[in-house]
Motif scaffolding. Structure first.
Motif, short mmCIF file in Angstrom:
data_model
loop_
_atom_site.label_atom_id
_atom_site.label_comp_id
_atom_site.label_asym_id
_atom_site.label_seq_id
_atom_site.Cartn_x
_atom_site.Cartn_y
_atom_site.Cartn_z
N SER A 41 0.84 -1.19 0.00
CA SER A 41 0.00 0.00 0.00
C SER A 41 0.88 1.25 0.00
CB SER A 41 -0.93 0.01 1.21
OG SER A 41 -0.18 0.01 2.42
N ALA A 43 -0.40 -6.80 0.07
CA ALA A 43 -1.38 -7.69 -0.56
C ALA A 43 -0.63 -8.83 -1.24
CB ALA A 43 -2.21 -6.92 -1.58
N ILE A 69 -4.22 -9.94 2.86
CA ILE A 69 -3.63 -8.63 3.10
C ILE A 69 -3.04 -8.64 4.51
CG2 ILE A 69 -4.04 -6.15 3.30
CD1 ILE A 69 -6.25 -6.40 1.26
N TRP A 76 -2.41 -1.97 -5.50
CA TRP A 76 -2.97 -0.87 -4.75
C TRP A 76 -3.10 0.38 -5.63
CZ3 TRP A 76 -4.78 -1.11 0.20
CH2 TRP A 76 -4.42 -2.21 0.96
N LEU A 132 -8.20 -1.39 -4.55
CA LEU A 132 -7.35 -2.41 -5.15
C LEU A 132 -7.88 -2.74 -6.54
CD1 LEU A 132 -6.78 -5.11 -2.36
CD2 LEU A 132 -4.99 -3.81 -3.52
N TYR A 152 -11.88 -2.92 -6.19
CA TYR A 152 -12.46 -3.05 -4.85
C TYR A 152 -12.11 -1.83 -4.01
CZ TYR A 152 -13.57 -7.96 -5.59
OH TYR A 152 -14.11 -9.13 -6.06
N VAL A 183 -11.19 -0.44 -0.43
CA VAL A 183 -10.56 -0.96 0.79
C VAL A 183 -11.07 -0.16 1.98
CG1 VAL A 183 -8.38 -1.40 1.97
CG2 VAL A 183 -8.51 -1.57 -0.53
N GLN A 242 -10.92 0.22 6.06
CA GLN A 242 -10.24 -0.12 7.30
C GLN A 242 -11.20 0.09 8.47
OE1 GLN A 242 -6.29 1.53 7.79
NE2 GLN A 242 -6.08 1.81 5.58
N ILE A 270 -9.47 -5.17 7.87
CA ILE A 270 -9.69 -4.64 6.52
C ILE A 270 -10.86 -5.37 5.89
CG2 ILE A 270 -8.74 -4.80 4.17
CD1 ILE A 270 -6.21 -3.69 5.09
N LEU A 317 -13.08 -5.56 2.06
CA LEU A 317 -13.10 -5.21 0.64
C LEU A 317 -14.52 -5.23 0.14
CD1 LEU A 317 -10.09 -7.27 -0.83
CD2 LEU A 317 -10.10 -4.92 0.02
#
Length: 455
Positions: free
Chosen positions: A166, A173, A185, A217, A224, A244, A246, A248, A253, A255
């Motif tokens: 990232s 990833a 990840i 990333w 992603l 996707y 991401v 947090q 994490i 997706l």
């Protein structure tokens, strides 16, 4: 034999004879060329367990005492006395060239094993896919390029194929071939080691015939991109790109699909975002066009480079902005620092074994395709194709100034090769950009297949 049958036979013979006509010429060496490769270091992964032609005949042609390696070349390059360090690090060419990742601060490198070392007494397989599966990620301290140090080797799952860090350096990833876990990840600890992991089954979101192959990333760190390939051949083969978001959530994490997977091409390699994240660039090797495996690799057409527009802030769905024809089998590519030039690395058909005629198109040598790119509109303009000696080149990188290019060469066509190479080119910019061979080659451990610049 009917007239139709005779016509088909003659057509096949004619097509085969056309393969003996080589339209690409080897580029000449530039007179008085000098190389000044800017940056902090070049990282080169070498797979010593197999030669380039093992893809065709399964014969590894291993040489005792030569093992997989990560080579670190200190920059700026001193052509008279280059500073080169080498560590034994397990890795494999049997993936797309995205097996090295470097932390944003340039202090740590991560290398995916992909396939493991065969037993000492094994010199070949009926099918190269019988190579043993790997399971490890190696973590290397590259703070001092002249003295890289192995920090840790971590089992992560079956066949870690592609890795991507990232932009903030907090997550790695890793694409795997595990049931119900094709993407993991990992959190990256402050010391560079791997911490908590989150596992995902991306294949469940894709068309039934698709397999996720590589993840990347977005520069924002909020998305992603995942490329896929089909498990079919011929007209039914289709590759997709899935995006996707991401999310947090405390220490975990999640997706979420950003949009429906976008049908893009026939057989995609690894992708790369432009610096501003507005375009995803990906090569299409077109290795699934004939419907018969041997013909897919003997008679593959020229590949393409594809630009996908991705602007999530607009709310628009991703779409193809442009595509351009490049050379045969464009597995890897380099994007210049200003994002205006792209060099695709065309291995052509150098993977073919000695049994075929030496003059079979694309067997004798490789090429680079130079393409101008407009980072505002996403449009391509072809600028030329340049042949060069060497088998199975898979990746290249511009230097930090954009004025030089380094290409990895797996090995030369010779019995039991012991070395691969990094070949350096000059970049001539302007209204009609071009590449010039400098004549400089640095020998590295045989099987060089991925290269990354530490700027």
């Amino acid at each position: 034999m009917t007239w139709l049958g005779l016509g088909l036979v003659l057509a096949l013979i004619g097509y085969g004879l056309l393969q003996l006509i080589e339209p690409v010429r080897i580029a000449p060496m530039a007179p008085s060329a000098s190389v000044q490769f800017a940056g902090r270091a070049l990282l080169v992964a070498s797979d010593a367990d197999m030669v380039a032609t093992a893809y065709a005949d399964g014969q590894l042609d291993r040489v005792s005492g030569i093992e997989d390696a990560l080579t670190v070349i200190e920059l700026p390059l001193d052509t008279s006395e280059p500073v080169v360090a080498c560590l034994q690090v397990s890795n494999s060419v049997m993936s797309w060239p995205q097996i090295i990742a470097v932390s944003p601060n340039g202090q740590r490198a991560y290398v995916a094993e992909v396939r493991a070392r065969p037993a000492d007494d094994i010199q070949g397989f009926e099918n190269i896919e019988a190579m043993p599966a790997g399971e490890r990620i190696s973590i290397i301290n590259i703070e001092n390029p002249a003295q890289p140090q192995l920090i840790d080797t971590v089992p992560v799952g079956r066949m870690p194929e592609h890795i991507s860090i990232s932009p903030d350096g907090r997550f790695l990833a890793v694409d795997l071939e595990e049931p119900e876990t094709d993407l993991s990840i990992f959190q990256i600890n402050p010391d560079g080691t791997l911490g908590e992991r989150s596992d995902f089954a991306i294949a469940n979101d894709l068309p039934a015939t698709s397999t996720p192959t590589a993840s990347l990333w977005h520069p924002s760190g909020q998305f992603l991109a995942i490329t896929t390939n089909s498990n079919r051949s011929g007209r039914s083969a289709a590759s997709f790109v899935a995006f996707y978001q991401v999310i947090q959530d405390n220490q975990t994490i999640r997706l979420e699909p950003y949009s429906e997977p976008l049908a893009v091409g026939n057989h995609l390699s690894n992708a790369r975002f432009t610096a501003d994240g507005r375009f995803l660039l990906v090569p299409d090797l077109k290795w699934r066009t004939r419907g018969v495996r041997i013909l897919d690799y003997l008679l593959n057409p020229k590949g393409e480079l594809i630009a996908i527009q991705f602007e999530p802030e607009s709310g628009a769905a991703p779409e193809i902005a442009d595509r351009v024809e490049v050379g045969l089998s464009p597995e890897g590519f380099a994007l210049s620092p200003d994002n205006t030039l792209i060099a695709t690395v065309n291995m052509r058909r150098t993977y073919l074994s000695p049994g075929l005629p030496p003059a079979w198109r694309g067997k004798a040598y490789s090429s680079l395709s130079l393409v101008s790119f407009d980072p505002i509109s996403g449009e391509f303009t072809p600028a030329g194709e340049y042949g060069f000696e060497g088998l199975l080149p898979e990746q290249a990188t511009f230097d930090a100034s954009g004025q030089s290019l380094a290409v990895v060469i797996y090995n030369d066509r010779e019995p039991s090769p012991r070395t691969g190479a990094v070949e350096f080119w000059q970049v001539i910019s302007g209204d009609q950009p071009r590449l010039e061979r400098s004549g400089l080659r640095l020998g590295v451990v045989r099987g060089a297949h991925d290269i990354v610049l530490v700027p």
